[in-house]
Design a protein around this motif. Structure first.
Motif, PDB file in Angstrom:
ATOM      1  N   VAL A  95       0.884  -1.152   0.141  1.00 13.46           N
ATOM      2  CA  VAL A  95       0.081  -0.088  -0.087  1.00 13.46           C
ATOM      3  C   VAL A  95       0.898   1.343   0.065  1.00 13.46           C
ATOM      4  N   ASP A  96       0.325   2.468  -0.434  1.00 14.79           N
ATOM      5  CA  ASP A  96       0.881   3.586  -0.154  1.00 14.79           C
ATOM      6  C   ASP A  96       0.986   3.896   1.283  1.00 14.79           C
ATOM      7  N   LEU A  97       2.185   4.692   1.599  1.00 15.56           N
ATOM      8  CA  LEU A  97       2.431   4.946   3.144  1.00 15.56           C
ATOM      9  C   LEU A  97       1.490   5.810   3.741  1.00 15.56           C
ATOM     10  N   PRO A  98       0.796   5.427   4.680  1.00 14.12           N
ATOM     11  CA  PRO A  98      -0.057   6.357   5.413  1.00 14.12           C
ATOM     12  C   PRO A  98       0.740   7.479   5.919  1.00 14.12           C
ATOM     13  N   PRO A  99       0.201   8.784   6.275  1.00 12.67           N
ATOM     14  CA  PRO A  99       1.131   9.667   6.715  1.00 12.67           C
ATOM     15  C   PRO A  99       1.753   9.352   8.000  1.00 12.67           C
ATOM     16  N   GLU A 100       0.871   8.733   9.103  1.00 12.66           N
ATOM     17  CA  GLU A 100       1.630   8.538  10.256  1.00 12.66           C
ATOM     18  C   GLU A 100       2.708   7.551   9.930  1.00 12.66           C
ATOM     19  N   VAL A 101       2.460   6.626   9.154  1.00 11.15           N
ATOM     20  CA  VAL A 101       3.676   5.757   9.088  1.00 11.15           C
ATOM     21  C   VAL A 101       4.758   6.247   8.460  1.00 11.15           C
ATOM     22  N   LYS A 102       4.589   7.171   7.575  1.00 16.45           N
ATOM     23  CA  LYS A 102       6.011   7.908   6.957  1.00 16.45           C
ATOM     24  C   LYS A 102       6.790   8.748   7.925  1.00 16.45           C
ATOM     25  N   ARG A 103       5.824   9.342   8.747  1.00 15.51           N
ATOM     26  CA  ARG A 103       6.384  10.161  10.113  1.00 15.51           C
ATOM     27  C   ARG A 103       7.180   9.202  11.050  1.00 15.51           C
ATOM     28  N   ALA A 104       6.760   7.991  11.016  1.00 13.08           N
ATOM     29  CA  ALA A 104       7.492   7.116  11.880  1.00 13.08           C
ATOM     30  C   ALA A 104       8.753   6.616  11.294  1.00 13.08           C
ATOM     31  N   PHE A 105       8.385   6.214   9.957  1.00 14.34           N
ATOM     32  CA  PHE A 105       9.761   5.449   9.243  1.00 14.34           C
ATOM     33  C   PHE A 105      10.909   6.536   9.002  1.00 14.34           C
ATOM     34  N   GLY A 106      10.489   7.814   8.704  1.00  9.45           N
ATOM     35  CA  GLY A 106      11.211   8.725   8.508  1.00  9.45           C
ATOM     36  C   GLY A 106      11.720   9.095   6.962  1.00  9.45           C
ATOM     37  N   ASP A 107      12.944   9.723   6.647  1.00 13.08           N
ATOM     38  CA  ASP A 107      12.994  10.436   5.657  1.00 13.08           C
ATOM     39  C   ASP A 107      13.299   9.400   4.468  1.00 13.08           C
ATOM     40  N   ASP A 108      13.781   8.141   5.078  1.00 13.41           N
ATOM     41  CA  ASP A 108      14.212   7.030   3.831  1.00 13.41           C
ATOM     42  C   ASP A 108      12.973   6.214   3.606  1.00 13.41           C
ATOM     43  N   ALA A 109      11.851   6.549   4.058  1.00 12.99           N
ATOM     44  CA  ALA A 109      10.675   5.559   4.284  1.00 12.99           C
ATOM     45  C   ALA A 109      10.217   5.065   2.727  1.00 12.99           C
ATOM     46  N   GLY A 110      10.650   5.833   1.788  1.00  8.60           N
ATOM     47  CA  GLY A 110      10.126   5.673   0.198  1.00  8.60           C
ATOM     48  C   GLY A 110       8.630   5.903   0.282  1.00  8.60           C
ATOM     49  N   THR A 111       7.655   5.340  -0.673  1.00  9.80           N
ATOM     50  CA  THR A 111       6.513   5.737  -0.925  1.00  9.80           C
ATOM     51  C   THR A 111       5.250   4.362  -0.548  1.00  9.80           C
ATOM     52  N   ARG A 112       6.086   3.444  -0.417  1.00  6.96           N
ATOM     53  CA  ARG A 112       5.408   2.257  -0.304  1.00  6.96           C
ATOM     54  C   ARG A 112       5.718   1.438   0.840  1.00  6.96           C
ATOM     55  N   CYS A 113       4.624   0.578   1.490  1.00 12.79           N
ATOM     56  CA  CYS A 113       5.055  -0.338   2.435  1.00 12.79           C
ATOM     57  C   CYS A 113       4.343  -1.429   2.241  1.00 12.79           C
ATOM     58  N   LEU A 114       4.505  -2.522   3.208  1.00  9.90           N
ATOM     59  CA  LEU A 114       3.637  -3.936   3.264  1.00  9.90           C
ATOM     60  C   LEU A 114       2.652  -3.481   4.332  1.00  9.90           C
ATOM     61  N   LYS A 115       1.437  -3.748   4.272  1.00 14.33           N
ATOM     62  CA  LYS A 115       0.348  -3.650   5.506  1.00 14.33           C
ATOM     63  C   LYS A 115      -0.100  -5.305   5.455  1.00 14.33           C
ATOM     64  N   LEU A 116      -0.105  -5.566   6.934  1.00 10.09           N
ATOM     65  CA  LEU A 116      -0.728  -6.841   7.331  1.00 10.09           C
ATOM     66  C   LEU A 116      -1.948  -6.530   8.202  1.00 10.09           C
ATOM     67  N   GLU A 117      -3.148  -6.984   7.968  1.00  6.70           N
ATOM     68  CA  GLU A 117      -3.948  -7.079   9.012  1.00  6.70           C
ATOM     69  C   GLU A 117      -4.227  -8.359   9.711  1.00  6.70           C
ATOM     70  N   ARG A 118      -4.262  -8.502  11.003  1.00  2.15           N
ATOM     71  CA  ARG A 118      -4.236  -9.727  12.022  1.00  2.15           C
ATOM     72  C   ARG A 118      -5.076  -9.579  13.026  1.00  2.15           C
ATOM     73  N   VAL A 119      -5.620 -10.642  13.515  1.00  2.00           N
ATOM     74  CA  VAL A 119      -6.677 -10.654  14.606  1.00  2.00           C
ATOM     75  C   VAL A 119      -5.991 -11.550  15.591  1.00  2.00           C
ATOM     76  N   ARG A 120      -5.866 -11.214  17.012  1.00  2.00           N
ATOM     77  CA  ARG A 120      -5.324 -11.834  17.853  1.00  2.00           C
ATOM     78  C   ARG A 120      -6.391 -12.426  18.903  1.00  2.00           C
ATOM     79  N   LEU A 121      -6.373 -13.779  19.011  1.00  2.00           N
ATOM     80  CA  LEU A 121      -7.487 -14.318  19.786  1.00  2.00           C
ATOM     81  C   LEU A 121      -7.087 -15.246  21.032  1.00  2.00           C
ATOM     82  N   TRP A 122      -7.818 -15.064  22.202  1.00  2.00           N
ATOM     83  CA  TRP A 122      -7.428 -15.791  23.425  1.00  2.00           C
ATOM     84  C   TRP A 122      -8.770 -16.642  23.681  1.00  2.00           C
ATOM     85  N   ALA A 123      -8.415 -18.024  24.104  1.00  2.00           N
ATOM     86  CA  ALA A 123      -9.579 -19.036  24.218  1.00  2.00           C
ATOM     87  C   ALA A 123     -10.402 -18.905  23.118  1.00  2.00           C
ATOM     88  N   GLY A 124     -10.232 -18.486  21.724  1.00  2.00           N
ATOM     89  CA  GLY A 124     -11.037 -18.543  20.905  1.00  2.00           C
ATOM     90  C   GLY A 124     -11.910 -17.328  20.644  1.00  2.00           C
TER      91      GLY A 124
END
Length: 252
Positions: free
Chosen positions: A115-144
């Motif tokens: 995906v394109d870098l969201p603004p908050e991610v670009k700020r976190a990554f800094g000047d060498d962030a580029g324009t694209r990143c990999l995005k994962l969506e994940r759900v964490r479960l406990w006892a189902g």
């Protein structure tokens, strides 16, 4: 290698701090892996052309930061990372059979996409962030039951190969995968906690009504030289949230 000519060293820093940065770079670059014994203080001092006391100060910084550990009578080693489900410390979960044991939740990766870098991610990554990143969506479960919904943003091209990995073989924790598959060690992370409103995606995967309140955790994770590797935004079910802090000295 002369300490005065160390590559990428900031000359404004004290010499021991510049040594710390260079030694951390060798860990980050995979020259020394977790569990490896590094060269002796004497050998490193000779290699960098510095006094033994200065080298000891640089090494002590890495020991204090948890990147190195000293073993009496053996030497100094790159510390094995303690991979745990640290985000779960904010939520009330425990194993009935082992209430004091580590909390390792079930993990389900829902999506992986570039995906394109969201603004908050670009700020976190800094000047060498580029324009694209990999995005994962994940759900964490406990006892189902769903407890956390995560959006995880990773640098490209660092994690190009992650798209081809079988999610079923990745296990419940990502940081061991980062190290084993990509040679990327996560050595520190900052978690910022707040409260907000569920998005349509987090409400769906946490089985919450639309616009429900959620606990929000924003994580910035770094490698040994301080480069931001991951930005993570987490929504958690509010009824399971807990916060505990101890002030002052504990009785012995």
């Amino acid at each position: 290698m002369s300490a005065l000519n160390m590559p990428r060293a900031d000359g404004r820093l004290p010499l021991y701090a510049r040594l710390r940065d260079q030694l951390a770079s060798r860990i980050a670059n995979g020259e020394w892996s977790p569990g490896d014994m590094i060269p002796s203080e004497n050998r490193l001092a000779e290699e960098y052309g510095v006094a033994l006391a200065t080298m000891r100060m640089g090494l002590k910084q890495l020991v204090d930061e948890g990147l190195l550990e000293r073993r009496r009578g053996t030497g100094t080693f790159v510390k094995q990372p303690a991979f745990r489900a640290d985000l779960f410390r904010f939520f009330h979960v425990h194993d009935v059979e082992d209430p004091d044991g580590p909390v390792i939740p079930e993990s389900r990766i829902l999506t992986r996409q570039e995906v394109d870098l969201p603004p908050e991610v670009k700020r976190a990554f800094g000047d060498d962030a580029g324009t694209r990143c990999l995005k994962l969506e994940r759900v964490r479960l406990w006892a189902g039951d769903p407890l956390l919904f995560e959006e995880i943003f990773l640098r490209l091209p660092d994690f190009d190969g992650l798209m081809s990995l079988d999610p079923k073989e990745m296990g419940p924790l990502l940081y061991p995968v980062f190290l084993q598959e990509f040679g990327i060690l996560i050595s520190s992370a900052t978690d910022e906690l707040s409260f907000g409103t569920a998005t349509s995606a987090s409400a769906k995967h946490l089985a919450l009504p639309a616009d429900s309140p959620v606990a929000v955790i924003e994580r910035v994770a770094r490698n040994p030289v301080g480069r931001v590797i991951e930005y993570r935004r987490v929504h958690g079910r509010p009824e399971r949230f807990r916060y505990r802090v101890t002030l002052g000295e504990q009785p012995t």
